[in-house]
Structure formats: structure tokens, C-alpha cells
Motif scaffolding. Structure first.
Motif, PDB file in Angstrom:
ATOM      1  N   THR A 214       0.843  -1.192   0.000  1.00  0.00           N
ATOM      2  CA  THR A 214       0.000   0.000   0.000  1.00  0.00           C
ATOM      3  C   THR A 214       0.880   1.244   0.000  1.00  0.00           C
ATOM      4  OG1 THR A 214      -0.146   0.059   2.424  1.00  0.00           O
ATOM      5  CG2 THR A 214      -1.858  -1.151   1.247  1.00  0.00           C
ATOM      6  N   GLU A 216       1.292   5.583   1.014  1.00  0.00           N
ATOM      7  CA  GLU A 216       0.852   6.671   1.883  1.00  0.00           C
ATOM      8  C   GLU A 216      -0.022   7.708   1.164  1.00  0.00           C
ATOM      9  OE1 GLU A 216       0.912   6.932   4.955  1.00  0.00           O
ATOM     10  OE2 GLU A 216       2.442   5.569   5.713  1.00  0.00           O
ATOM     11  N   ARG A 219      -3.551   6.435   1.253  1.00  0.00           N
ATOM     12  CA  ARG A 219      -4.135   6.508   2.602  1.00  0.00           C
ATOM     13  C   ARG A 219      -4.539   7.943   2.928  1.00  0.00           C
ATOM     14  NH1 ARG A 219      -3.161   8.529   7.154  1.00  0.00           N
ATOM     15  NH2 ARG A 219      -1.187   9.362   6.379  1.00  0.00           N
ATOM     16  N   SER A 223      -8.259   9.631   4.008  1.00  0.00           N
ATOM     17  CA  SER A 223      -8.513  10.529   5.137  1.00  0.00           C
ATOM     18  C   SER A 223      -9.221  11.799   4.686  1.00  0.00           C
ATOM     19  CB  SER A 223      -7.188  10.884   5.833  1.00  0.00           C
ATOM     20  OG  SER A 223      -6.613   9.753   6.444  1.00  0.00           O
ATOM     21  N   MET A 234      -2.982   3.481   8.737  1.00  0.00           N
ATOM     22  CA  MET A 234      -2.658   2.491   7.717  1.00  0.00           C
ATOM     23  C   MET A 234      -2.921   1.067   8.186  1.00  0.00           C
ATOM     24  SD  MET A 234      -1.732   2.085   4.575  1.00  0.00           S
ATOM     25  CE  MET A 234      -0.696   3.377   3.858  1.00  0.00           C
ATOM     26  N   PHE A 237      -5.785  -1.061   6.910  1.00  0.00           N
ATOM     27  CA  PHE A 237      -5.755  -1.659   5.573  1.00  0.00           C
ATOM     28  C   PHE A 237      -4.935  -2.954   5.549  1.00  0.00           C
ATOM     29  CE2 PHE A 237      -6.543   2.874   5.075  1.00  0.00           C
ATOM     30  CZ  PHE A 237      -7.668   2.865   4.276  1.00  0.00           C
TER      31      PHE A 237
END
Length: 363
Positions: A214, A216, A219, A223, A234, A237
Motif C-alpha cells: 500500500t 501513503e 491513505r 482521510s 494504515m 488496511f
């Protein structure tokens, strides 16, 4: 621009809280000890086994895991220790409930009962960890539970597109070679050769691939979708490898086909660069909405994470009702094992022109 690994996670018991690592050993089946144990709910009639995971059993979020190396366990083998956090104010935090469970990280299979299990229609032989483990989890989940260990069992990869390109080509070559060898043997009377390349990829109790990657930026986008821009951690997930996405936009990973990890390992003969083949999208479920403090669906915006992703992240026609976050990955088929650490550099070495299509049956 080179990205960096910002976090590594391992989940010895599937579904429970992950363990954050600074360094991880990557093997063909993923991070060492990842999802080698699993929990099932035993349901009547016929003691039917239903998997215990966060989307159906949100109390999974209340269990912490810890790996205790052999050097810290005296004469005992390396161990897995599980703690139940409980919820303050509910009576679940008294000592009798908080008592830890300790099991060998690699149990002696000869002493365990062998059973057949299925996960996402992929069958395997596994081993029951025994009545004491079952009772420990049953009390805390409030349902009859069974703990199993995969051991020498192997789950097949059922999604054809998920098999890495090199492995798929190798399987095709082996099939062609097998046909030609059989024909030659028939004509000449010679015994067929037993020479084969490395075996086809197989899985532990990971869902459909050994690793989940994944980023950042994605993510952060999640948000920003929530009212007020509430942060989404994180760990919700459940990735194995997180990258900072330096120089990459949110959701750029949808098109990543291959990553090169420049390891800082000091192993003398290990190559500095290791390859991960990214073969499929991770389609998401209600587990994203779980409150890890209460072990229940979250209230307010934290309980709307999946809904916010539904708006425009249902981008995989192979699973058109589920939003995508992250990419499934396989270590390079020639890699016997290598070490990665937080801070290692990562580059996208190959991209797909179009998104891959998820094709694991019945998921």
C-alpha cells in the motif's frame, strides 16, 4: 524518484492485530510466519467451519500478537504470544480474561490432529492446535472457535491473473515440456525425465497472494474523503509493505506491475535489488470500518471508510461492487529469500497500461 519503505507488518494469526516490524525476511510465501495460523468459528449443524476475520468478527481487533524469539524464551522454541485487550468498562479487562495464550511459532505437527480446511475455496490440509487454544479463543469471541496451523499444507492460487508472469510462463513451458517428453518417451521407450523447475506459487492463509503493498498518498486521500479530514491509520488496511509514494500520486499503484526494492542487507551473497511482481488489486470489505478500541463497527465518519471509497474506487470490473486499495504482490520467482527494512528504497520498474482484472472465483 525513489520511494522508501515506511512500515512492515506481519500477522501470524490471520485476522488479528498485526505486528509492526523494522526488518522482515521475505520468502516466496511472503514475510516469514505471516498468516501461518488461522481461526475458525465452529457452527452447527455438522460443525461447519466459518473463517474468523475482521469483517465478520470485529472483536479480532482486540487481540494483540507478539513473536518471542528463541533467544528470549530460554530453552524453549520461538513462541507466539497472544493478548486480549478487552474493552474498558465492560468487565473484559480482569486478569482471568487478560491471561495470555502462548504457542510455539512452529508447532510439532506430529502431535496435532490433521484436518481439511478451505479458505476462499482454496483447500489445504492443516493442523488443530488443540482444546486449550480453542477454549481460550472461544471464551473471548463468545462463539465456539478453532485454531489451526497450516504447517506443511499449501493453498493453491486460484486466480489465473494473480500468478506472476514469469511463473505463468514457466508453468506453460512445463506443460509443453511434459507433453513433448511423453511423446518422446512413447516413441523411444525411454523413461520420462523427472527434471522440473521451481514449483508453482502457493499460499499460506494469506487471502490471494503472499504480500500486500500500500502507499501513503492513497491513505491520505482516504482521510481527506472523510468529513473533517479525520485520519485513517494504515494498519486498518492490513498491509505487509507500506511505501511513502514519493513522486507518485494517490492511486498510482493501480498500475504498478513490478517494484524493485534496493535492500540495505549485509548478507554477503544477496543481491542488492529484489523484485516484487504486483499482479492484482486488493478489493475491500467492512473490515475498514472496525473500531480497534472497541472491537465493534466504528461510529461516525470512522465507520464510513468503506462508503467513502465506494464513490469512485470501484475500479476493478472483476469485483465491481468492491473498492480497491493496494496491490497484491509475489516475490520474484527466483528469490529464495531476502531481507527488507524500513527505509529501503523502492522503484517502480514496470507499469501496466491498464488496470488488472481480479479473477479469483467466487470472491
Amino acid at each position: 524518484m525513489t520511494m522508501k519503505i515506511t512500515a512492515l507488518y506481519v500477522y501470524p494469526i490471520k485476522g488479528l492485530r498485526g505486528i509492526e516490524l523494522e526488518t522482515a525476511q521475505i520468502r516466496p510465501q511472503g514475510i516469514s510466519h505471516d498468516r501461518t495460523f488461522m481461526l475458525y468459528e465452529v457452527r452447527p449443524p455438522g460443525d461447519k467451519l466459518e473463517k474468523i476475520q475482521l469483517d465478520t468478527h470485529p472483536r479480532c481487533a482486540l487481540f494483540e500478537q507478539q513473536i518471542v524469539p528463541k533467544s528470549q524464551a530460554g530453552d524453549e522454541a520461538a513462541a507466539l504470544v497472544v493478548r486480549f485487550r478487552g474493552v474498558p468498562g465492560t468487565g473484559e479487562t480482569d486478569e482471568s480474561v487478560r491471561e495470555t495464550l502462548r504457542v510455539p511459532l512452529e508447532p510439532d505437527m506430529a502431535a496435532l490432529e490433521k484436518i481439511d480446511i478451505r479458505l476462499h475455496d482454496s483447500p489445504a490440509a492443516a493442523y488443530r492446535m488443540g482444546d486449550a487454544c480453542d477454549a481460550w479463543f472461544s471464551r473471548r469471541f463468545g462463539v465456539p472457535a478453532m485454531m489451526v496451523y497450516l504447517g506443511d499444507g499449501r493453498r493453491s492460487v486460484l486466480g489465473k491473473s494473480l500468478v506472476p508472469r514469469a511463473a505463468a510462463e514457466q508453468q506453460q513451458q512445463q506443460q509443453q515440456r511434459g507433453w513433448m517428453t511423453s511423446l518422446t518417451s512413447y516413441i523411444t521407450g525411454a523413461a520420462p525425465s523427472s527434471d522440473t523447475n521451481s514449483p508453482a506459487p502457493w499460499l499460506t492463509f494469506t487471502d490471494v497472494a503472499p504480500l500486500l503493498v500500500t502507499s501513503e498518498p492513497s491513505r491520505q486521500d482516504v482521510s481527506e474523503r472523510l468529513l473533517g479530514g479525520q485520519a485513517v491509520e494504515m494498519y486498518k488496511f492490513r498491509p505487509n509493505i507500506v511505501v511513502d509514494g514519493e513522486g507518485e500520486d494517490a492511486w498510482a499503484e493501480d498500475f504498478w506491475a513490478e517494484l524493485e526494492v534496493e535492500t540495505q542487507t549485509r548478507e554477503p551473497e544477496a543481491p542488492r535489488k529484489q523484485t516484487l511482481q504486483l499482479t492484482g488489486n486488493c478489493v475491500r470489505c467492512l473490515s475498514l470500518n472496525v473500531d480497534y478500541r472497541t472491537g465493534k463497527p466504528a461510529e461516525g465518519e470512522q465507520g464510513n471508510v468503506l462508503k467513502r471509497l465506494m464513490k469512485d474506487r470501484r475500479v476493478d470490473p472483476g469485483s465491481k461492487w468492491s473498492p480497491v486499495f493496494g496491490r497484491y504482490a509475489f516475490p520474484d520467482s527466483h528469490a529464495e529469500g531476502f531481507t527488507v527494512s524500513v527505509g529501503d528504497g523502492v522503484e517502480v520498474s514496470r507499469r501496466n497500461a491498464e488496470r488488472t482484472v481480479f479473477d479469483w472465483p467466487n470472491m
